[in-house]
Motif scaffolding. Structure first.
Motif, PDB file in Angstrom:
ATOM      1  N   LEU A  14      27.644  -9.659  73.433  1.00  0.00           N
ATOM      2  CA  LEU A  14      27.853  -9.443  71.959  1.00  0.00           C
ATOM      3  C   LEU A  14      28.066  -8.059  71.738  1.00  0.00           C
ATOM      4  N   ALA A  15      27.600  -7.150  72.688  1.00  0.00           N
ATOM      5  CA  ALA A  15      27.737  -5.696  72.358  1.00  0.00           C
ATOM      6  C   ALA A  15      29.201  -5.310  72.913  1.00  0.00           C
ATOM      7  N   GLN A  16      29.851  -6.174  73.917  1.00  0.00           N
ATOM      8  CA  GLN A  16      31.093  -5.908  74.151  1.00  0.00           C
ATOM      9  C   GLN A  16      32.089  -6.381  73.046  1.00  0.00           C
ATOM     10  N   ILE A  17      31.877  -7.531  72.391  1.00  0.00           N
ATOM     11  CA  ILE A  17      32.568  -7.806  71.509  1.00  0.00           C
ATOM     12  C   ILE A  17      32.529  -6.874  70.298  1.00  0.00           C
ATOM     13  N   GLY A  18      31.331  -6.403  69.915  1.00  0.00           N
ATOM     14  CA  GLY A  18      31.249  -5.438  68.857  1.00  0.00           C
ATOM     15  C   GLY A  18      31.889  -4.271  69.156  1.00  0.00           C
ATOM     16  N   VAL A  19      31.688  -3.711  70.356  1.00  0.00           N
ATOM     17  CA  VAL A  19      32.490  -2.409  70.660  1.00  0.00           C
ATOM     18  C   VAL A  19      34.256  -2.575  70.705  1.00  0.00           C
ATOM     19  N   PHE A  20      34.526  -3.696  71.141  1.00  0.00           N
ATOM     20  CA  PHE A  20      35.968  -4.283  71.199  1.00  0.00           C
ATOM     21  C   PHE A  20      36.378  -4.007  69.704  1.00  0.00           C
ATOM     22  N   GLY A  21      35.586  -4.650  68.740  1.00  0.00           N
ATOM     23  CA  GLY A  21      36.009  -4.751  67.455  1.00  0.00           C
ATOM     24  C   GLY A  21      36.106  -3.511  66.599  1.00  0.00           C
ATOM     25  N   TRP A  22      35.170  -2.682  67.032  1.00  0.00           N
ATOM     26  CA  TRP A  22      35.275  -1.135  66.538  1.00  0.00           C
ATOM     27  C   TRP A  22      36.277  -0.485  66.887  1.00  0.00           C
TER      28      TRP A  22
ATOM     29  N   VAL B 239      37.918   1.362  63.557  1.00  0.00           N
ATOM     30  CA  VAL B 239      37.882   2.719  63.305  1.00  0.00           C
ATOM     31  C   VAL B 239      39.314   3.287  63.046  1.00  0.00           C
ATOM     32  N   PRO B 240      40.262   3.101  64.227  1.00  0.00           N
ATOM     33  CA  PRO B 240      41.533   4.029  63.835  1.00  0.00           C
ATOM     34  C   PRO B 240      42.240   3.373  62.578  1.00  0.00           C
ATOM     35  N   THR B 241      42.174   2.097  62.541  1.00  0.00           N
ATOM     36  CA  THR B 241      42.914   1.513  61.373  1.00  0.00           C
ATOM     37  C   THR B 241      42.376   1.939  60.144  1.00  0.00           C
ATOM     38  N   LEU B 242      41.076   1.935  59.882  1.00  0.00           N
ATOM     39  CA  LEU B 242      40.546   2.383  58.878  1.00  0.00           C
ATOM     40  C   LEU B 242      40.734   3.832  58.508  1.00  0.00           C
ATOM     41  N   ALA B 243      40.784   4.793  59.674  1.00  0.00           N
ATOM     42  CA  ALA B 243      41.045   6.240  59.399  1.00  0.00           C
ATOM     43  C   ALA B 243      42.512   6.219  58.945  1.00  0.00           C
ATOM     44  N   GLY B 244      43.406   5.722  59.362  1.00  0.00           N
ATOM     45  CA  GLY B 244      44.825   5.595  59.067  1.00  0.00           C
ATOM     46  C   GLY B 244      44.868   5.286  57.437  1.00  0.00           C
ATOM     47  N   LEU B 245      44.414   4.189  57.147  1.00  0.00           N
ATOM     48  CA  LEU B 245      44.219   3.831  55.689  1.00  0.00           C
ATOM     49  C   LEU B 245      43.915   4.719  54.814  1.00  0.00           C
ATOM     50  N   PHE B 246      42.537   5.569  55.289  1.00  0.00           N
ATOM     51  CA  PHE B 246      42.033   6.502  54.310  1.00  0.00           C
ATOM     52  C   PHE B 246      42.780   7.744  54.257  1.00  0.00           C
ATOM     53  N   PHE B 247      43.554   8.137  55.240  1.00  0.00           N
ATOM     54  CA  PHE B 247      44.271   9.373  55.362  1.00  0.00           C
ATOM     55  C   PHE B 247      45.502   9.129  54.632  1.00  0.00           C
ATOM     56  N   GLY B 248      45.899   7.866  54.607  1.00  0.00           N
ATOM     57  CA  GLY B 248      47.436   7.643  53.895  1.00  0.00           C
ATOM     58  C   GLY B 248      46.922   7.528  52.456  1.00  0.00           C
ATOM     59  N   ARG B 249      45.981   6.945  52.047  1.00  0.00           N
ATOM     60  CA  ARG B 249      45.253   6.637  50.824  1.00  0.00           C
ATOM     61  C   ARG B 249      45.297   8.357  50.309  1.00  0.00           C
TER      62      ARG B 249
ATOM     63  N   GLY C 186      44.830  -0.680  69.048  1.00  0.00           N
ATOM     64  CA  GLY C 186      45.349  -1.672  70.205  1.00  0.00           C
ATOM     65  C   GLY C 186      45.382  -0.938  71.518  1.00  0.00           C
ATOM     66  N   TRP C 187      46.140   0.055  71.601  1.00  0.00           N
ATOM     67  CA  TRP C 187      46.471   0.916  72.789  1.00  0.00           C
ATOM     68  C   TRP C 187      45.190   1.518  73.436  1.00  0.00           C
ATOM     69  N   THR C 188      44.094   1.635  72.657  1.00  0.00           N
ATOM     70  CA  THR C 188      42.822   2.163  73.069  1.00  0.00           C
ATOM     71  C   THR C 188      42.062   0.925  73.691  1.00  0.00           C
ATOM     72  N   ALA C 189      42.095  -0.145  73.189  1.00  0.00           N
ATOM     73  CA  ALA C 189      41.594  -1.411  73.487  1.00  0.00           C
ATOM     74  C   ALA C 189      42.196  -1.843  74.901  1.00  0.00           C
ATOM     75  N   TRP C 190      43.481  -1.600  74.919  1.00  0.00           N
ATOM     76  CA  TRP C 190      44.324  -1.869  76.239  1.00  0.00           C
ATOM     77  C   TRP C 190      43.752  -0.983  77.472  1.00  0.00           C
TER      78      TRP C 190
END
Length: 92
Positions: free
Chosen positions: A40-48, A52-62, A87-91
């Motif tokens: 579960l910890a691995q799944i959680g880290v993978f999700g974050w 995090v980068p997606t939301l950061a891009g969205l907030f900065f764009g906003r 995606g690149w970071t997860a890869w």
């Protein structure tokens, strides 16, 4: 015909895959399954890693949209850029 010990031995991809499979099986027999909490910890880290980068891009764009009064011009491209970075970071 005798084999010369100084000649390099040729390895075949199938043989290498069988060795890897056997070593994974032996490791599983020694150590057993991974605990549920660790999975579960691995799944959680993978999700974050994606979130995090997606939301950061969205907030900065906003923020850019509000600052330059451009509607949603920057939000979508920067959100997609954040998603690509996640995606690149997860890869990696």
């Amino acid at each position: 015909m005798t084999k010369n010990p100084s000649e390099p031995t040729q390895t075949y991809p199938l043989v290498e895959e069988i060795r890897k499979h056997r070593s994974r099986d032996e490791k599983w027999l020694r150590e057993g399954d991974m605990p549920v909490g660790r999975r579960l910890a691995q799944i959680g880290v993978f999700g974050w890693i994606f979130v995090v980068p997606t939301l950061a891009g969205l907030f900065f764009g906003r923020w850019l949209n509000v600052h330059f009064e451009t509607g949603i011009f920057w939000s979508a491209p920067l959100m997609l850029l954040g998603l690509c970075i996640g995606g690149w970071t997860a890869w990696k």
